[in-house]
Design an enzyme around this catalytic site. Structure first.
Site, PDB file in Angstrom:
ATOM      1  N   HIS A 156       0.671  -0.984   0.073  1.00 18.34           N
ATOM      2  CA  HIS A 156       0.161   0.157   0.013  1.00 18.34           C
ATOM      3  C   HIS A 156       0.941   1.234  -0.003  1.00 18.34           C
ATOM      4  CE1 HIS A 156      -3.184  -2.531   1.229  1.00 18.34           C
ATOM      5  NE2 HIS A 156      -4.208  -1.852   0.624  1.00 18.34           N
ATOM      6  N   LYS A 160      -0.611   4.950   4.674  1.00 14.44           N
ATOM      7  CA  LYS A 160      -1.375   3.820   5.304  1.00 14.44           C
ATOM      8  C   LYS A 160      -0.911   3.663   6.651  1.00 14.44           C
ATOM      9  CE  LYS A 160      -3.774  -0.510   4.951  1.00 14.44           C
ATOM     10  NZ  LYS A 160      -5.137  -0.034   5.459  1.00 14.44           N
TER      11      LYS A 160
END
Ligand code: NAD
Length: 278
Positions: A156, A160
């Site tokens: 990600h 995040k």
């Protein structure tokens, strides 16, 4: 009559995408928006924040205000908002589509209590592809049993905050459920140093955080002489937003209960021929 959506976390990456989707999809209107009390987004127009121009919906700081103004609430914020959102939805009798990941046990308990009163859709990933991936992973785990090592790799963007991703954990739970293992007991999060040979019953998680990666998940089943890799790559956040709106429309017609995206898509337990472990 269109469905009035209240967005919690409206100034965030997903929140702004949800505001944009409210203008692209038929059958919905943006009824309310809310973000962190004291934050710079409060009082601003939600459409302007999303780069769309004014929509006439100001970002509220009170969750109760946003919830009351909506027919269905969509929350993609942070876990510290979850209990307040759940209690406001319970008081107002509003269905909730919850996208926030990384909930602790008390936050999850508040969601479970809410589901006794209204329809709650909770999914770590609202994309159709990941919903199908989960079913395919269960099918593979069922066929391979204990013969393959299972590793879950996810990547990600650098912003995040929780790791492994909620989707990776959900995939781990799906494998563990089929193989009759307790994920808490068998999960291994990253490896370093003199760890010794791999225990076949472990389920490994590897996390990558880099750049602007929207979300990638691979479940690797490695046996002797062959390996199977099931991979999903999201390239745009709109896929989660469109899925959340589909869930909102569906939830508006459901009795109280906790549902996931498989229920919304009508594939609960069917794609793999196995009951979905909840
Ligand atoms: P982000 O940090 O960009 O946005 C979060 C927003 O929530 C921010 O604007 C923040 O100010 C707001 N917020 C924080 N606390 C709040 C509170 N108490 N009340 C109201 N608003 C509050 O994060 P993001 O990338 O948009 O992701 C948000 C959440 O959604 C994360 O938990 C992420 O893991 C999850 N997510 C889920 C899916 C899915 O399909 N389920 C997809 C993408 C992201």
């Amino acid at each position: 009559m269109t469905l009035g959506i209240g967005i919690i976390g409206a100034a965030g990456r997903m929140g702004r995408m949800l505001v944009e989707a409210s203008q692209q999809l038929d059958g919905f209107h943006l009824a309310a928006a809310c973000d962190r009390a004291g934050g710079s987004a409060v009082g601003r127009d939600a459409g302007e924040l999303a780069g769309l121009g004014a929509l006439g919906v100001q970002v509220a700081e009170k969750v109760t205000e946003a919830v009351q103004a909506a027919d269905v609430v969509i929350d993609f914020s942070l876990p510290d908002a979850t209990e307040r959102v759940a209690s406001a939805c319970a008081d107002a009798g509003r269905p909730l589509v919850l996208g926030t990941t990384g909930l602790g046990p008390e936050q999850q308990a508040a969601v479970d209590r809410l589901a006794e009163q209204v329809a709650v859709v909770q999914a770590a990933n609202y994309s159709t592809g990941v919903t199908l991936l989960t079913a395919l992973v269960e099918q593979a785990a069922h066929a391979l049993g204990d013969s393959a090592d299972v590793e879950i790799i996810e990547a990600h963007h650098r912003h995040k905050v929780d790791a492994p991703s909620g989707t990776a954990l959900r995939l781990g739970e799906a494998v563990a459920g089929v193989l009759g293992r307790d994920l808490h007991e068998h999960a291994v999060y990253g490896r370093e140093g003199q760890e010794g040979p791999r225990d076949r019953r472990t389920i490994g998680f590897e996390t990558i955080r880099a750049g602007d990666i929207v979300g990638e998940h691979t479940v690797l089943f490695a046996g002797d002489g062959e390996r199977l890799e099931l991979t999903h790559k999201a390239s745009r956040r709109s896929t989660f937003a469109f899925g959340a709106y589909r869930a909102a429309m569906w939830a508006s017609q459901q009795p109280p209960g906790r549902y996931d995206m498989r229920d919304v898509l009508g594939i609960a337990g069917s794609a793999a021929g196995i009951e979905s472990p909840r």
